[in-house]
Design a protein around this motif. Structure first.
Motif, PDB file in Angstrom:
ATOM      1  N   LEU A   1       7.048 -19.763  16.846  1.00 13.76           N
ATOM      2  CA  LEU A   1       6.506 -18.846  17.856  1.00 13.76           C
ATOM      3  C   LEU A   1       5.017 -18.614  17.583  1.00 13.76           C
ATOM      4  O   LEU A   1       4.632 -18.388  16.439  1.00 13.76           O
ATOM      5  CB  LEU A   1       7.216 -17.491  17.790  1.00 13.76           C
ATOM      6  CG  LEU A   1       8.728 -17.461  17.964  1.00 13.76           C
ATOM      7  CD1 LEU A   1       9.227 -16.011  17.954  1.00 13.76           C
ATOM      8  CD2 LEU A   1       9.115 -18.101  19.270  1.00 13.76           C
ATOM      9  N   TYR A   2       4.230 -18.637  18.645  1.00 15.58           N
ATOM     10  CA  TYR A   2       2.778 -18.459  18.474  1.00 15.58           C
ATOM     11  C   TYR A   2       2.216 -17.689  19.659  1.00 15.58           C
ATOM     12  O   TYR A   2       2.763 -17.735  20.766  1.00 15.58           O
ATOM     13  CB  TYR A   2       2.093 -19.835  18.334  1.00 15.58           C
ATOM     14  CG  TYR A   2       2.075 -20.610  19.626  1.00 15.58           C
ATOM     15  CD1 TYR A   2       3.227 -21.226  20.112  1.00 15.58           C
ATOM     16  CD2 TYR A   2       0.924 -20.674  20.415  1.00 15.58           C
ATOM     17  CE1 TYR A   2       3.225 -21.901  21.314  1.00 15.58           C
ATOM     18  CE2 TYR A   2       0.914 -21.342  21.623  1.00 15.58           C
ATOM     19  CZ  TYR A   2       2.069 -21.956  22.064  1.00 15.58           C
ATOM     20  OH  TYR A   2       2.063 -22.602  23.284  1.00 15.58           O
ATOM     21  N   PRO A   3       1.102 -16.973  19.444  1.00 19.43           N
ATOM     22  CA  PRO A   3       0.526 -16.172  20.536  1.00 19.43           C
ATOM     23  C   PRO A   3      -0.193 -17.033  21.574  1.00 19.43           C
ATOM     24  O   PRO A   3      -0.872 -17.987  21.224  1.00 19.43           O
ATOM     25  CB  PRO A   3      -0.486 -15.273  19.809  1.00 19.43           C
ATOM     26  CG  PRO A   3      -0.813 -15.981  18.536  1.00 19.43           C
ATOM     27  CD  PRO A   3       0.393 -16.794  18.161  1.00 19.43           C
ATOM     28  N   ASP A   4      -0.038 -16.663  22.838  1.00 17.10           N
ATOM     29  CA  ASP A   4      -0.705 -17.368  23.941  1.00 17.10           C
ATOM     30  C   ASP A   4      -1.173 -16.312  24.950  1.00 17.10           C
ATOM     31  O   ASP A   4      -0.320 -15.640  25.527  1.00 17.10           O
ATOM     32  CB  ASP A   4       0.283 -18.349  24.581  1.00 17.10           C
ATOM     33  CG  ASP A   4      -0.358 -19.172  25.694  1.00 17.10           C
ATOM     34  OD1 ASP A   4      -1.477 -18.844  26.135  1.00 17.10           O
ATOM     35  OD2 ASP A   4       0.293 -20.134  26.144  1.00 17.10           O
ATOM     36  N   PRO A   5      -2.475 -16.133  25.198  1.00 19.19           N
ATOM     37  CA  PRO A   5      -3.573 -16.870  24.594  1.00 19.19           C
ATOM     38  C   PRO A   5      -3.719 -16.582  23.101  1.00 19.19           C
ATOM     39  O   PRO A   5      -3.549 -15.451  22.656  1.00 19.19           O
ATOM     40  CB  PRO A   5      -4.805 -16.373  25.377  1.00 19.19           C
ATOM     41  CG  PRO A   5      -4.409 -15.064  25.967  1.00 19.19           C
ATOM     42  CD  PRO A   5      -2.937 -15.136  26.189  1.00 19.19           C
ATOM     43  N   GLY A   6      -4.074 -17.661  22.354  1.00 16.06           N
ATOM     44  CA  GLY A   6      -4.230 -17.528  20.916  1.00 16.06           C
ATOM     45  C   GLY A   6      -5.154 -18.609  20.376  1.00 16.06           C
ATOM     46  O   GLY A   6      -5.561 -19.530  21.120  1.00 16.06           O
ATOM     47  N   PHE A   7      -5.425 -18.535  19.101  1.00 16.72           N
ATOM     48  CA  PHE A   7      -6.285 -19.531  18.450  1.00 16.72           C
ATOM     49  C   PHE A   7      -5.666 -20.923  18.665  1.00 16.72           C
ATOM     50  O   PHE A   7      -4.496 -21.134  18.331  1.00 16.72           O
ATOM     51  CB  PHE A   7      -6.373 -19.189  16.956  1.00 16.72           C
ATOM     52  CG  PHE A   7      -7.362 -20.002  16.187  1.00 16.72           C
ATOM     53  CD1 PHE A   7      -8.679 -20.105  16.594  1.00 16.72           C
ATOM     54  CD2 PHE A   7      -6.975 -20.659  15.019  1.00 16.72           C
ATOM     55  CE1 PHE A   7      -9.603 -20.854  15.873  1.00 16.72           C
ATOM     56  CE2 PHE A   7      -7.892 -21.408  14.291  1.00 16.72           C
ATOM     57  CZ  PHE A   7      -9.205 -21.505  14.730  1.00 16.72           C
ATOM     58  N   PRO A   8      -6.411 -21.873  19.267  1.00 19.17           N
ATOM     59  CA  PRO A   8      -5.789 -23.118  19.739  1.00 19.17           C
ATOM     60  C   PRO A   8      -5.178 -23.995  18.651  1.00 19.17           C
ATOM     61  O   PRO A   8      -4.317 -24.826  18.934  1.00 19.17           O
ATOM     62  CB  PRO A   8      -6.947 -23.847  20.423  1.00 19.17           C
ATOM     63  CG  PRO A   8      -8.193 -23.162  20.011  1.00 19.17           C
ATOM     64  CD  PRO A   8      -7.832 -21.773  19.614  1.00 19.17           C
TER      65      PRO A   8
ATOM     66  N   ALA B   1       7.606 -29.758  15.742  1.00 17.79           N
ATOM     67  CA  ALA B   1       8.423 -28.586  16.083  1.00 17.79           C
ATOM     68  C   ALA B   1       8.199 -28.223  17.549  1.00 17.79           C
ATOM     69  O   ALA B   1       7.225 -28.648  18.171  1.00 17.79           O
ATOM     70  CB  ALA B   1       8.043 -27.407  15.189  1.00 17.79           C
ATOM     71  N   LYS B   2       9.106 -27.406  18.064  1.00 15.55           N
ATOM     72  CA  LYS B   2       8.936 -26.912  19.436  1.00 15.55           C
ATOM     73  C   LYS B   2       8.031 -25.691  19.388  1.00 15.55           C
ATOM     74  O   LYS B   2       8.304 -24.734  18.654  1.00 15.55           O
ATOM     75  CB  LYS B   2      10.303 -26.561  20.019  1.00 15.55           C
ATOM     76  CG  LYS B   2      10.247 -26.022  21.426  1.00 15.55           C
ATOM     77  CD  LYS B   2      11.666 -25.793  21.957  1.00 15.55           C
ATOM     78  CE  LYS B   2      11.594 -25.022  23.260  1.00 15.55           C
ATOM     79  NZ  LYS B   2      12.896 -24.441  23.604  1.00 15.55           N
ATOM     80  N   ALA B   3       6.953 -25.729  20.174  1.00 16.97           N
ATOM     81  CA  ALA B   3       6.006 -24.607  20.222  1.00 16.97           C
ATOM     82  C   ALA B   3       6.489 -23.612  21.267  1.00 16.97           C
ATOM     83  O   ALA B   3       6.625 -23.954  22.443  1.00 16.97           O
ATOM     84  CB  ALA B   3       4.626 -25.129  20.582  1.00 16.97           C
ATOM     85  N   VAL B   4       6.792 -22.392  20.840  1.00 17.54           N
ATOM     86  CA  VAL B   4       7.312 -21.378  21.763  1.00 17.54           C
ATOM     87  C   VAL B   4       6.250 -20.278  21.916  1.00 17.54           C
ATOM     88  O   VAL B   4       6.001 -19.513  20.982  1.00 17.54           O
ATOM     89  CB  VAL B   4       8.630 -20.765  21.223  1.00 17.54           C
ATOM     90  CG1 VAL B   4       9.173 -19.720  22.188  1.00 17.54           C
ATOM     91  CG2 VAL B   4       9.646 -21.866  20.944  1.00 17.54           C
ATOM     92  N   PRO B   5       5.601 -20.218  23.104  1.00 14.32           N
ATOM     93  CA  PRO B   5       4.530 -19.230  23.261  1.00 14.32           C
ATOM     94  C   PRO B   5       5.049 -17.808  23.385  1.00 14.32           C
ATOM     95  O   PRO B   5       6.098 -17.573  23.995  1.00 14.32           O
ATOM     96  CB  PRO B   5       3.850 -19.662  24.571  1.00 14.32           C
ATOM     97  CG  PRO B   5       4.847 -20.486  25.304  1.00 14.32           C
ATOM     98  CD  PRO B   5       5.770 -21.085  24.285  1.00 14.32           C
ATOM     99  N   ILE B   6       4.313 -16.884  22.788  1.00 15.09           N
ATOM    100  CA  ILE B   6       4.563 -15.453  23.009  1.00 15.09           C
ATOM    101  C   ILE B   6       3.444 -15.010  23.954  1.00 15.09           C
ATOM    102  O   ILE B   6       2.277 -14.955  23.541  1.00 15.09           O
ATOM    103  CB  ILE B   6       4.439 -14.643  21.697  1.00 15.09           C
ATOM    104  CG1 ILE B   6       5.353 -15.198  20.612  1.00 15.09           C
ATOM    105  CG2 ILE B   6       4.697 -13.172  21.951  1.00 15.09           C
ATOM    106  CD1 ILE B   6       4.957 -14.730  19.214  1.00 15.09           C
TER     107      ILE B   6
END
Ligand SMILES: Cc1ncc(COP(=O)(O)O)c(C=O)c1O
Length: 390
Positions: free
Chosen positions: A119-126, A137-142
């Protein structure tokens, strides 16, 4: 034909560097460009820090150091965390690396592989998304929302956790939004995470000393409930205006420490020795330059928000930390990328499209206020003229 891996073809990048390159090219052609695209302080490293590095070189610190960093530096990091955050950290858990990015790289390499979810923040550091994709891995945006001041919502994070989730990436204060997640929301998040003991947490706190309005920084390190699975990412780049020195650190839980040290040995052996002495002087020396830089950013923050809200089609809330404003630009009728290009090519103002930080960044621009008040006002006047005339 050279045959490279599928993984490397999945790497993304940081568009801020492409914007910088284009801005530099336009300037070389004689155009005037004001750069509000860059993510680094416009201050110089304080002189006593520079002197410490020069002295280290003169004193003969020219060889390899321990992979995780020189002992006094690791101890100074632990002492600094104690002073600032009131936490006890064993210096043995500190791994000094060449920049904040490296802790991120190591953490994502440790947990990311096909079948895993991160899980990663979106918008977030690219780079979060880029490395997750690289790992397979599967990138799951928060999604982080304007209405919420771009803070994390505990509910929104927790509802995205599945049995495949291995790593959760948090960032407060945040790039690109300047959003700060309040302590009570972090309390709720940590309470919820107790039901998911398989999830490691990477807390990117590189802007932890760039907070305004007398807010105290809430560090994930302050929560014993997650201490065994928390990786703290921090460093010197932003706090001490040291982006070019390449110096950062991670605080790793016992269970991951050996992995982190091995990755360091395998990738860079150790950080440049003189830079480590500079980092030591930064932590143990006078903190007045940090306070002065943050005070200057605070004053500019008010100017930038006022100016942005006066541009036709822009709407901008007050960021609580870092040195970025993230105005909503949907009222201009342009997409984020179109506006980035228009402002750079026609108005001579470099900004970064919100979409460079994820799909949820559509409709926003990142404006860095690491520039003089005079330049910020001039850039706003150019943007206003461009968009009024359009
Ligand atoms: C949120 C965030 N984390 C990490 C980094 C990387 O910092 P460093 O330059 O020390 O690698 C940055 C730099 O822009 C950042 O904005």
């Amino acid at each position: 034909m050279l045959k490279t891996t599928a993984a490397v073809s999945r790497l993304g990048t940081e568009s801020a560097f492409a914007v910088l390159a284009r801005a530099t090219q336009l300037e070389a052609e004689g155009r005037s460009v004001i750069n509000l695209g860059i993510g680094q302080p416009d201050f110089k490293t304080p002189p006593h820090i520079v002197e410490a590095a020069i002295k280290a070189l003169r004193d003969g610190h020219h060889g390899y150091t321990a992979a995780a960093g020189i002992a006094p530096l690791r101890a100074a990091v632990a002492e600094d965390l104690h002073k600032r955050l009131g936490v006890e950290v064993d210096p043995g858990r500190v791994v000094v690396v060449p920049g904040g990015k490296v802790t991120m790289f190591f953490a994502i390499l440790m947990f990311g592989e096909p079948g895993a979810e991160i899980l990663y923040p979106d918008p977030g550091f690219p780079i979060y998304r880029s490395l997750i994709d690289y790992s397979g891995a599967k990138a799951v945006p928060i999604p982080l929302e304007e209405e919420n001041g771009f803070a994390f919502s505990a509910v929104s994070v927790l509802e995205r956790i599945t049995p495949a989730t291995r790593l959760l990436i948090l960032n407060s204060p945040a790039n690109p939004t300047g959003g700060v997640t309040p302590r009570d929301e972090i309390d709720r998040l940590v309470a919820g995470l107790e039901a998911h003991p398989q999830v490691a947490i990477l807390s990117d706190e590189i802007y932890g000393q760039m907070l305004y309005d007398n807010q105290a920084h809430t560090s994930l390190l302050q929560y014993p409930a997650i201490a065994k699975r928390l990786i703290l990412l921090d460093g010197w780049s932003k706090t001490y205006a040291m982006t070019g020195w390449r110096l950062g650190y991670g605080v790793w839980p016992e269970a991951l420490l050996e992995n982190a040290t091995r990755l360091a040995v395998n990738s860079h052996s150790c950080v440049n020795a003189a830079a480590q002495f500079a980092g030591l002087a930064a932590l143990t020396g006078d903190q007045t330059p940090v306070r002065e830089m943050v005070a200057a950013f605070d004053a500019r923050r008010r100017v930038v928000v006022e100016e942005l809200n006066a541009i036709p089609g822009f709407r901008c809330g007050m960021p609580g930390g870092a040195f970025y404003a993230f105005p909503n630009i949907t009222g201009t009728g342009h997409s984020a990328k179109q506006l980035e290009i228009l402002l750079l090519e026609e108005a001579g103002v470099a900004t970064v499209a919100g979409t460079s930080f994820g799909d949820y960044g559509e409709g926003f621009l990142r404006i860095s206020y690491a520039n003089s008040t005079e330049n910020i006002r001039e850039a706003a006047a150019r943007m206003k003229q461009q968009l009024s005339g359009a």
